[in-house]
Scaffold this motif. Structure first.
Motif, PDB file in Angstrom:
ATOM      1  N   GLY A 210      -4.542   1.168   7.524  1.00 37.91           N
ATOM      2  CA  GLY A 210      -3.241   1.622   8.043  1.00 37.91           C
ATOM      3  C   GLY A 210      -2.190   0.741   6.557  1.00 37.91           C
ATOM      4  O   GLY A 210      -1.328   0.978   5.749  1.00 37.91           O
ATOM      5  N   ILE A 211      -2.760  -0.468   6.500  1.00 36.23           N
ATOM      6  CA  ILE A 211      -2.606  -1.274   5.535  1.00 36.23           C
ATOM      7  C   ILE A 211      -2.576  -0.916   4.314  1.00 36.23           C
ATOM      8  O   ILE A 211      -2.022  -1.498   3.315  1.00 36.23           O
ATOM      9  N   ARG A 212      -4.063  -0.853   3.627  1.00 36.86           N
ATOM     10  CA  ARG A 212      -4.503  -0.355   2.622  1.00 36.86           C
ATOM     11  C   ARG A 212      -3.759   0.949   1.773  1.00 36.86           C
ATOM     12  O   ARG A 212      -4.065   0.948   1.160  1.00 36.86           O
ATOM     13  N   GLN A 213      -2.907   1.901   3.111  1.00 39.42           N
ATOM     14  CA  GLN A 213      -2.556   3.133   3.128  1.00 39.42           C
ATOM     15  C   GLN A 213      -0.801   3.075   2.016  1.00 39.42           C
ATOM     16  O   GLN A 213      -0.397   3.075   0.930  1.00 39.42           O
ATOM     17  N   MET A 214      -0.023   1.706   3.404  1.00 45.20           N
ATOM     18  CA  MET A 214       0.949   1.191   2.643  1.00 45.20           C
ATOM     19  C   MET A 214       1.084   0.475   1.052  1.00 45.20           C
ATOM     20  O   MET A 214       1.744   0.529   0.811  1.00 45.20           O
ATOM     21  N   GLN A 215       0.131  -0.276   0.398  1.00 45.40           N
ATOM     22  CA  GLN A 215      -0.269  -0.825  -0.144  1.00 45.40           C
ATOM     23  C   GLN A 215      -0.173   0.348  -1.256  1.00 45.40           C
ATOM     24  O   GLN A 215       0.023   0.760  -2.332  1.00 45.40           O
ATOM     25  N   SER A 216      -1.056   1.610  -1.584  1.00 44.96           N
ATOM     26  CA  SER A 216      -1.232   2.686  -2.036  1.00 44.96           C
ATOM     27  C   SER A 216       0.296   3.235  -2.348  1.00 44.96           C
ATOM     28  O   SER A 216       0.632   3.303  -3.679  1.00 44.96           O
ATOM     29  N   GLU A 217       1.053   3.775  -0.978  1.00 46.46           N
ATOM     30  CA  GLU A 217       2.369   3.865  -1.427  1.00 46.46           C
ATOM     31  C   GLU A 217       2.982   3.069  -1.511  1.00 46.46           C
ATOM     32  O   GLU A 217       4.023   3.352  -2.663  1.00 46.46           O
ATOM     33  N   VAL A 218       2.833   1.950  -1.161  1.00 39.13           N
ATOM     34  CA  VAL A 218       3.803   1.032  -2.513  1.00 39.13           C
ATOM     35  C   VAL A 218       3.607   0.730  -3.883  1.00 39.13           C
ATOM     36  O   VAL A 218       4.770   1.105  -4.933  1.00 39.13           O
ATOM     37  N   GLU A 219       2.344   1.022  -4.919  1.00 41.42           N
ATOM     38  CA  GLU A 219       1.578   0.621  -5.600  1.00 41.42           C
ATOM     39  C   GLU A 219       2.836   2.165  -6.172  1.00 41.42           C
ATOM     40  O   GLU A 219       2.439   2.823  -8.048  1.00 41.42           O
ATOM     41  N   ARG A 220       2.635   3.656  -5.906  1.00 40.52           N
ATOM     42  CA  ARG A 220       2.937   4.337  -6.402  1.00 40.52           C
ATOM     43  C   ARG A 220       4.518   5.110  -6.591  1.00 40.52           C
ATOM     44  O   ARG A 220       4.912   4.912  -7.289  1.00 40.52           O
ATOM     45  N   MET A 221       4.990   4.665  -5.463  1.00 35.71           N
ATOM     46  CA  MET A 221       6.726   4.270  -5.788  1.00 35.71           C
ATOM     47  C   MET A 221       7.363   3.092  -6.323  1.00 35.71           C
ATOM     48  O   MET A 221       7.940   3.473  -8.054  1.00 35.71           O
ATOM     49  N   ASN A 222       6.450   1.906  -7.247  1.00 39.25           N
ATOM     50  CA  ASN A 222       6.087   0.885  -8.210  1.00 39.25           C
ATOM     51  C   ASN A 222       5.807   1.301  -9.459  1.00 39.25           C
ATOM     52  O   ASN A 222       6.990   2.187 -10.610  1.00 39.25           O
ATOM     53  N   MET A 223       5.075   2.616  -8.979  1.00 47.31           N
ATOM     54  CA  MET A 223       4.539   3.645 -10.895  1.00 47.31           C
ATOM     55  C   MET A 223       6.132   3.976 -11.031  1.00 47.31           C
ATOM     56  O   MET A 223       6.164   4.805 -12.004  1.00 47.31           O
ATOM     57  N   GLU A 224       6.071   5.267 -10.074  1.00 46.97           N
ATOM     58  CA  GLU A 224       7.908   6.118 -10.319  1.00 46.97           C
ATOM     59  C   GLU A 224       8.746   5.493 -10.761  1.00 46.97           C
ATOM     60  O   GLU A 224       9.509   5.984 -11.820  1.00 46.97           O
TER      61      GLU A 224
END
Length: 649
Positions: A91-105
């Protein structure tokens, strides 16, 4: 956090339990106890959402996470220990990936003034804050601490899980569960595959955990050290006690005495009423009274009494012919598998009549030395001698698999019993929960735990003078363990007990052999003497580490500077200790206030449930004030506890 309301479970129209209602609150430490078959595991599965009750409901907030550890689970062997444990952080890894996606956007978009852009910033900020709260900076270190606390070595982390036994793989599942930090932990026999050191670490972990815990265990010491609330499933009802296990046992006995008196009074009333009806049934002048008494009997709700605790039956197992004075002598005994040295230079002498314990982490050689004594392993080094006329009775961990599956429980024991003990077979079977029709079951239909109990009875009836028991209590409940403990203590021969159950060993053994690091150390005294001495040694080593390791790593400094820095270190350490004590006192005061407020609220709620209290508005005002005060104290407790946990890290 979790509310159960009027739960009922039936199997083939036979009720297992009914009208079960309770609430699991934050920080609750609940022991769920009761006889085998009372429904403990079923209740845990219902709370975990894995089973549906016949009727009733379980409610919990949407954001409340529940972790469940069953007695038996299907395990996969496709990863290493570390990789398997890291699944807890999926779950933590999924949140990290989502944060990275949002930052890129955010970096790619240019509509800085738009409402959508601002909303994305808010979402990203919220997710980052939540991620920081859940993961922190050192969850990898926490993974290692948890695995090592449960007995794994660093060298085990990159080994495939397929190389480990079922017990060790269950530890991996427990580690994953603990690392997920659910709001509510549901644990079904979590200590069955843990050694004493791991159990003590687990106790500390649960004590510091901020979530709620409900557990089923037959380890009395573990329950006493962890739980502050006890629920008992008995004759289909749930009894809730706001006390630890030992205090519960005293209250349970008082409750049973009250039930017995009420039952006797009810039986007398029923008999008197029946006699009245029979005496005046045919008298016209008494017809109204007779009909009234008949209706009175129809309305009677029979009082049920808790099951009688048959484990109080004391059994005396006879010993075979007297053995020599020294049943076992080891001189420089060693055993290795290739380059792996299990133990070396083992020197021990067990005297006739002694009861000794073999303790230590799993894999340190306890069972290996037992097999050497049993002559099942011959390629050891050194000298191992058995005394004159030694007759060994051995209980292995797989002993239950060696029973004849095609005969009944009664016949299994009847074939093993000799002499007068054959007259007490029914009593013995009853003490180990094979009373009534259960004694006529075929062995092949018994569960694993039932087979273990049957194998234990069979062994203790054999004419031997030297018992070797390897983890005999894993599948026994407390009542059966008490019977077994008394039987071994009264046994006239010698006994070696390999066990991690401190309460079982307490008062039973007078010598402890500790296995670890390829060595076997002898400790005179009982199990708690050994544990206290070991704890004192650990404290001393930690103090020596502070005194000597730190100066060796420091650069050379002048005497004045050393004195100044020493004074500064002392002052800082003193301030640190003062702050720890202050916070610990605040936590303790908050917990005391919470207990008192909950008790006061319970009293008010009982008054409000009466006809007079239901219309007394002052009670509702007091109730509201107490609830608000309780919420404030709980918030203070959470804040201080978090501050204390941060400082200790």
């Amino acid at each position: 956090m979790i509310s159960a309301d009027c739960l009922k479970v039936e199997f083939n129209s036979t009720p297992l339990f009914s009208d079960v209602s309770f609430v699991i609150n934050k920080r609750d430490r609940i022991a769920l106890v009761g006889k085998n078959g009372a429904g403990k595991s079923t209740l845990l599965k219902i709370l975990a959402g894995l089973q549906t009750p016949t009727s009733g409901t379980v409610s919990k907030p949407k954001d409340c996470s529940v972790g469940y550890l069953p007695q038996v689970m299907k395990l996969t062997d496709e990863r290493t220990v570390r990789q398997e444990a890291e699944l807890a952080f999926e779950g933590i890894r999924q949140m990290q990936s989502e944060v990275e996606r949002m930052n890129m956007e955010l970096a790619e978009r240019t509509d800085y003034e738009s409402e959508a852009y601002q909303k994305l910033i808010d979402q990203c900020t919220h997710l980052q804050e939540h991620l920081q709260m859940v993961a922190g900076a050192g969850y990898e270190a926490e993974l290692e601490r948890t695995l090592m606390g449960l007995g794994f070595l660093r060298s085990d982390f990159d080994r495939p899980t397929s190389e480990f036994s079922g017990g060790w793989r269950m530890r991996i599942e427990l580690a994953k569960l603990l690392l997920q930090k659910p709001d509510v932990l549901l644990l079904d026999e979590p200590t069955n595959h843990l050694d004493i050191e791991s159990i003590q670490w687990f106790e500390t972990f649960l004590a510091q955990s901020s979530g709620a815990v409900m557990l089923v265990s037959h380890d009395r010491a573990f329950l006493n050290n962890v739980c502050t609330r006890t629920m008992e499933l008995s004759v289909g009802k749930l009894y809730d006690y706001k006390v630890g296990y030992d205090a519960f046992m005293k209250l349970r006995e008082e409750r049973r005495e009250q039930q017995l008196r009420a039952y006797e009074n009810q039986q007398k009333m029923i008999q008197d009423t029946t006699d009245f009806i029979e005496r005046f049934r045919y008298k016209a002048t008494k017809a109204v009274q007779v009909q009234s008494r008949i209706k009175q009997l129809e309305k009677v709700v029979p009082i049920e009494i808790d099951e009688v605790d048959n484990s109080r039956l004391r059994l005396k197992f006879t010993c075979s012919d007297r053995s020599g004075s020294y049943p076992v002598i080891c001189e420089d005994v060693g055993k290795a598998y290739g380059d792996h040295v299990v133990f070396h230079d083992v020197n021990l002498t067990i005297n006739r009549g002694e009861k000794v314990a073999f303790v230590g982490k799993n894999g340190e050689g306890k069972t290996t030395l037992v097999k050497c004594i049993m002559q099942q392993i011959h390629d050891y080094t050194g000298k191992l001698m058995l005394g004159h006329n030694v007759k060994i009775g051995y209980f292995a961990q797989n002993q239950a698999q060696l029973l004849d599956e095609n005969i009944t429980v009664f016949d299994t024991i009847d074939h093993a019993a000799v002499g007068d003990i054959r007259l007490k077979i029914r009593d013995i079977l009853g003490a180990f929960m094979f009373g009534g029709e259960a004694s006529d079951k075929k062995v092949k239909v018994l569960s694993g735990g039932e087979r273990t109990r049957l194998a234990m009875i069979k062994l203790l009836l054999e004419p031997v003078n030297f018992l070797i028991l390897d983890e005999p209590t894993n599948h026994l409940d407390m009542r059966s363990k008490d019977v077994l403990k008394d039987a071994i203590r009264d046994f006239d021969g010698t006994a070696i007990v390999v066990s991690h159950d401190r309460d079982f060993l307490d008062g039973l053994v007078t010598k402890v052999y500790e296995f670890g690091g390829g060595k076997v150390k002898e400790h005179l005294g009982g199990i708690y003497d050994f544990l206290q001495n070991k704890a004192a040694q650990v404290d001393q080593l930690e103090r020596l580490d502070v005194l000597f390791t730190k100066p060796l790593e420091a650069p050379v400094i002048t005497a004045d500077k050393q004195k100044s820095e020493g004074a500064l270190f002392y002052k800082e350490q003193k301030e640190y200790n003062k702050k720890i004590k202050r916070l610990e006192k605040q936590v303790s005061d908050c917990e005391q206030s919470i207990t008192e407020l909950e008790a006061a609220i319970s009293i008010l709620e009982a008054q409000m449930a009466t006809p007079d209290g239901a219309s007394d508005m002052s009670l509702y005002e007091k109730h509201g004030k107490l609830k608000r005060k309780l919420d404030e104290v709980v918030e203070d407790w959470e804040r201080v506890s978090d501050e204390l946990e941060i400082i200790r890290q």
